[in-house]
Design an enzyme around this catalytic site. Structure first.
Site, PDB file in Angstrom:
ATOM      1  N   TRP A 103       0.838  -1.200   0.000  1.00 30.80           N
ATOM      2  CA  TRP A 103       0.000   0.000   0.000  1.00 30.80           C
ATOM      3  C   TRP A 103       0.875   1.254   0.000  1.00 30.80           C
ATOM      4  O   TRP A 103       0.650   2.186  -0.771  1.00 30.80           O
ATOM      5  CB  TRP A 103      -0.912   0.000   1.230  1.00 30.80           C
ATOM      6  CG  TRP A 103      -2.016   1.022   1.190  1.00 30.80           C
ATOM      7  CD1 TRP A 103      -3.327   0.807   0.883  1.00 30.80           C
ATOM      8  CD2 TRP A 103      -1.904   2.427   1.474  1.00 30.80           C
ATOM      9  NE1 TRP A 103      -4.032   1.989   0.954  1.00 30.80           N
ATOM     10  CE2 TRP A 103      -3.188   3.001   1.308  1.00 30.80           C
ATOM     11  CE3 TRP A 103      -0.852   3.258   1.842  1.00 30.80           C
ATOM     12  CZ2 TRP A 103      -3.437   4.356   1.515  1.00 30.80           C
ATOM     13  CZ3 TRP A 103      -1.088   4.614   2.029  1.00 30.80           C
ATOM     14  CH2 TRP A 103      -2.375   5.146   1.865  1.00 30.80           C
ATOM     15  N   CYS A 222      -7.000  -3.273  -2.361  1.00 30.39           N
ATOM     16  CA  CYS A 222      -6.569  -3.141  -0.973  1.00 30.39           C
ATOM     17  C   CYS A 222      -7.415  -4.070  -0.105  1.00 30.39           C
ATOM     18  O   CYS A 222      -8.610  -4.244  -0.337  1.00 30.39           O
ATOM     19  CB  CYS A 222      -6.731  -1.702  -0.505  1.00 30.39           C
ATOM     20  SG  CYS A 222      -6.478  -1.472   1.272  1.00 30.39           S
ATOM     21  N   SER A 382      -4.399  -2.836  11.553  1.00 28.39           N
ATOM     22  CA  SER A 382      -4.494  -1.850  10.474  1.00 28.39           C
ATOM     23  C   SER A 382      -4.986  -0.478  10.917  1.00 28.39           C
ATOM     24  O   SER A 382      -5.913  -0.360  11.718  1.00 28.39           O
ATOM     25  CB  SER A 382      -5.444  -2.383   9.394  1.00 28.39           C
ATOM     26  OG  SER A 382      -5.600  -1.423   8.375  1.00 28.39           O
ATOM     27  N   SER A 384      -6.673   1.143   9.013  1.00 22.82           N
ATOM     28  CA  SER A 384      -7.996   1.197   8.387  1.00 22.82           C
ATOM     29  C   SER A 384      -9.105   0.903   9.389  1.00 22.82           C
ATOM     30  O   SER A 384     -10.278   1.157   9.106  1.00 22.82           O
ATOM     31  CB  SER A 384      -8.082   0.199   7.222  1.00 22.82           C
ATOM     32  OG  SER A 384      -7.207   0.557   6.181  1.00 22.82           O
ATOM     33  N   THR A 451       0.518  -1.747   9.202  1.00 18.02           N
ATOM     34  CA  THR A 451       0.940  -1.581   7.810  1.00 18.02           C
ATOM     35  C   THR A 451       1.421  -0.163   7.490  1.00 18.02           C
ATOM     36  O   THR A 451       2.426   0.020   6.827  1.00 18.02           O
ATOM     37  CB  THR A 451      -0.224  -1.920   6.861  1.00 18.02           C
ATOM     38  OG1 THR A 451      -1.421  -1.327   7.367  1.00 18.02           O
ATOM     39  CG2 THR A 451      -0.403  -3.414   6.738  1.00 18.02           C
TER      40      THR A 451
END
Length: 531
Positions: A103, A222, A382, A384, A451
């Site tokens: 990423w 992703c 993550s 995210s 990440t």
């Protein structure tokens, strides 16, 4: 690793054998350069770090509290500063790795500019970044050893034999900044041959561990986005084999492969698996397809049908040509993916989830471990995930089941700053703090990584500095929150000239030219202001 004094003795013999033509060569100076460059090639690094990682995996098998960690780094300098900080704060790099995120390569290192995480960046960028990271880590070794050599010379100059012996001991027992890198090869950037070629480049650059995912290479998304498409196991296993052959060809017989499954969030497949008999791997993959039973007379032009137990089944096919899995099958597919990968050459697994929930992860890993008892997971902690909201909601839901009074909380607004110092907020933060240790114990997680952390820290620190420097504080904005903090916290790069190698270069000039060397580190160097 040979001792410093042994290297000096060895090189004295080499220089003596060369005769008077080498009189200008100092065996001790050459020994210093040799010690500062312990790893001559990327393959030396790959073997050294593979050995570390294998030892750590065995330690975890014996004791789940011995899990490992890493942070994703998108530049060599970031990786270098991370390992320098770890050595400063903890005295060792033990069980601390680096992660190379595809990423971040896409977002920050592509010549196309910022790209989404869809394998559109130049695949050569990945081995180049591995090489860059290890170049900076080797330079960190050189810098720290250079300071020890200077201290050694100072001790000799004043005749302090005790200090001289202590410094020699530090040199002989110096712990390198070189650590394992878990490197993201995405979905392999093409067919199995393309995967093999890229894997070789990554290993030659120093990677001991490759992480590969079961998405379609040309449709790769992703892990935390929609539209993910997986491939049948036979396709994925061919790429695992390609990675293993690359390791074996290059002599890294204990290289590590992490097989990542995106099946939990992937509702689509590009192709129907080949199957030869009921219950084989292809049949198991196809059993998750969303199908409707039809009769011959119901078939339409171009229909694809499956024969299962004498019944004709028509898989649901989108206009894109992709086939759809049945809803609710993601966890079952993940378990099958993990077991299949571990039975066919992978060393560890990675399950990409949509939230950090130990119960969810453990439920899948427990099923895998019924078949593969020592299955180990690499897990993405993550950015995210909204960690604050997720864990506050987990605590809220647990308290609700216990019948606890929750009238002071609004579940939909738990991200609010108003809850930061509440009982619920503190309970959630406590669970976040222990998440890695808890998940290592309860969900088989050997390695925890973040990440994209340095992507976010770079943005946050730049925002703070920009606001203050260009605002009312002006230069004080930099001094207050950057330089003064660097000095007081002992951040090595406050002496940025030394960090960039000026001392090493000065010493080399002296080795090469003796008294005629023009050096940069004299009394007029402003770095002397920092002590």
């Amino acid at each position: 690793m040979s001792k410093y004094s042994d290297d000096i003795t060895s090189l004295e013999g080499v220089c003596k054998a060369a005769g008077s033509a080498w009189d200008a060569i100092s065996p001790e100076s050459a020994a210093r350069m040799r010690v500062q460059n312990r790893f001559k090639t990327g393959l030396d690094i790959a073997q050294y770090t593979a050995d570390i990682m294998r030892r750590d995996m065995a330690k975890y098998d014996a004791d789940s509290s011995q899990f490992t960690q890493s942070l994703g780094c998108w530049h060599g300098f970031i990786g270098q500063q991370k390992m320098i900080s770890i050595k400063k704060h903890f005295g060792s790099t033990n069980k601390k790795y680096l992660y190379l995120s595809g990423w971040m390569v896409a977002a920050l290192r592509s010549e196309f500019g910022p790209l989404p995480d869809q394998s559109m960046h130049e695949k050569t960028t990945v081995p180049h970044l591995i090489e860059e990271l290890y170049t900076f880590l080797r330079q960190a070794d050189s810098r720290e050893l250079n300071l020890l050599f200077r201290d050694l010379d100072a001790a000799r100059a004043v005749g302090d034999a005790v200090k001289e012996a202590d410094i020699k001991n530090q040199i002989d027992n110096f712990e390198t900044h070189i650590v394992p890198i878990i490197a993201d090869i995405d979905a392999g950037f093409g067919n199995a041959e393309a995967t093999y070629l890229l894997a070789k480049k990554m290993i030659e650059a120093g990677a001991c561990c490759l992480q590969i995912e079961n998405q379609v290479s040309d449709e790769k998304q992703c892990g935390h986005q929609d539209g993910k498409v997986t491939v049948p196991h036979s396709d994925f296993l061919a790429k695992i084999n390609a990675c293993r052959y690359a390791f074996l060809e290059l002599g890294i017989d204990n290289g590590i492969i992490v097989a990542r499954t995106d099946s939990l969030g992937a509702g689509l497949t590009k192709q129907i698996a080949v199957t030869h008999k009921p219950g084989d791997l292809g049949d198991q993959y196809n059993s998750f397809l969303d199908c409707e039973e039809i009769h011959l007379e119901d078939m339409k032009n171009g229909d694809i049908v499956l024969n299962r137990d004498g019944h004709l089944l028509r898989p649901k096919r989108l206009e894109s040509g992709l086939f759809q899995f049945r809803e609710g099958t993601g966890a079952d597919r993940c378990v099958l993916d993990c077991i299949t990968s571990l039975k066919n050459g992978a060393d560890m697994i990675w399950i990409e989830t949509e939230k950090p929930h130990i119960g969810q992860i453990a439920a899948m890993v427990d099923r895998v471990r019924k078949v593969i008892p020592n299955a180990k997971l690499v897990y993405n902690n993550s950015p995210s995930f909204n960690w604050t909201l997720n864990f506050r909601q987990q605590v809220y839901d647990a308290w609700s089941k216990e019948g606890k009074d929750l009238s002071a909380y609004d579940r939909d607004q738990l991200m609010s700053i108003d809850y930061d110092n509440s009982e619920l907020g503190k309970a959630a933060d406590s669970k976040i703090r222990t998440f890695q240790a808890d998940a290592a114990r309860d969900a088989g997680i050997f390695h925890h990584l973040i990440t994209l952390p340095t992507y976010h820290t770079a943005a946050l620190s730049t925002d703070i500095l920009s606001k203050e420097y260009f605002g009312e504080l002006g230069m004080l904005g930099y001094v207050l929150h950057v330089q003064r903090e660097e000095i007081r916290k002992g951040i090595a790069c406050v002496k940025h000239q030394i960090m960039s190698g000026s001392n090493i270069g000065d010493d080399h000039k002296e080795y090469f030219a003796g008294e005629a060397a023009l050096k940069a580190g004299g009394k007029a160097n402003t770095m002397n202001q920092f002590g």
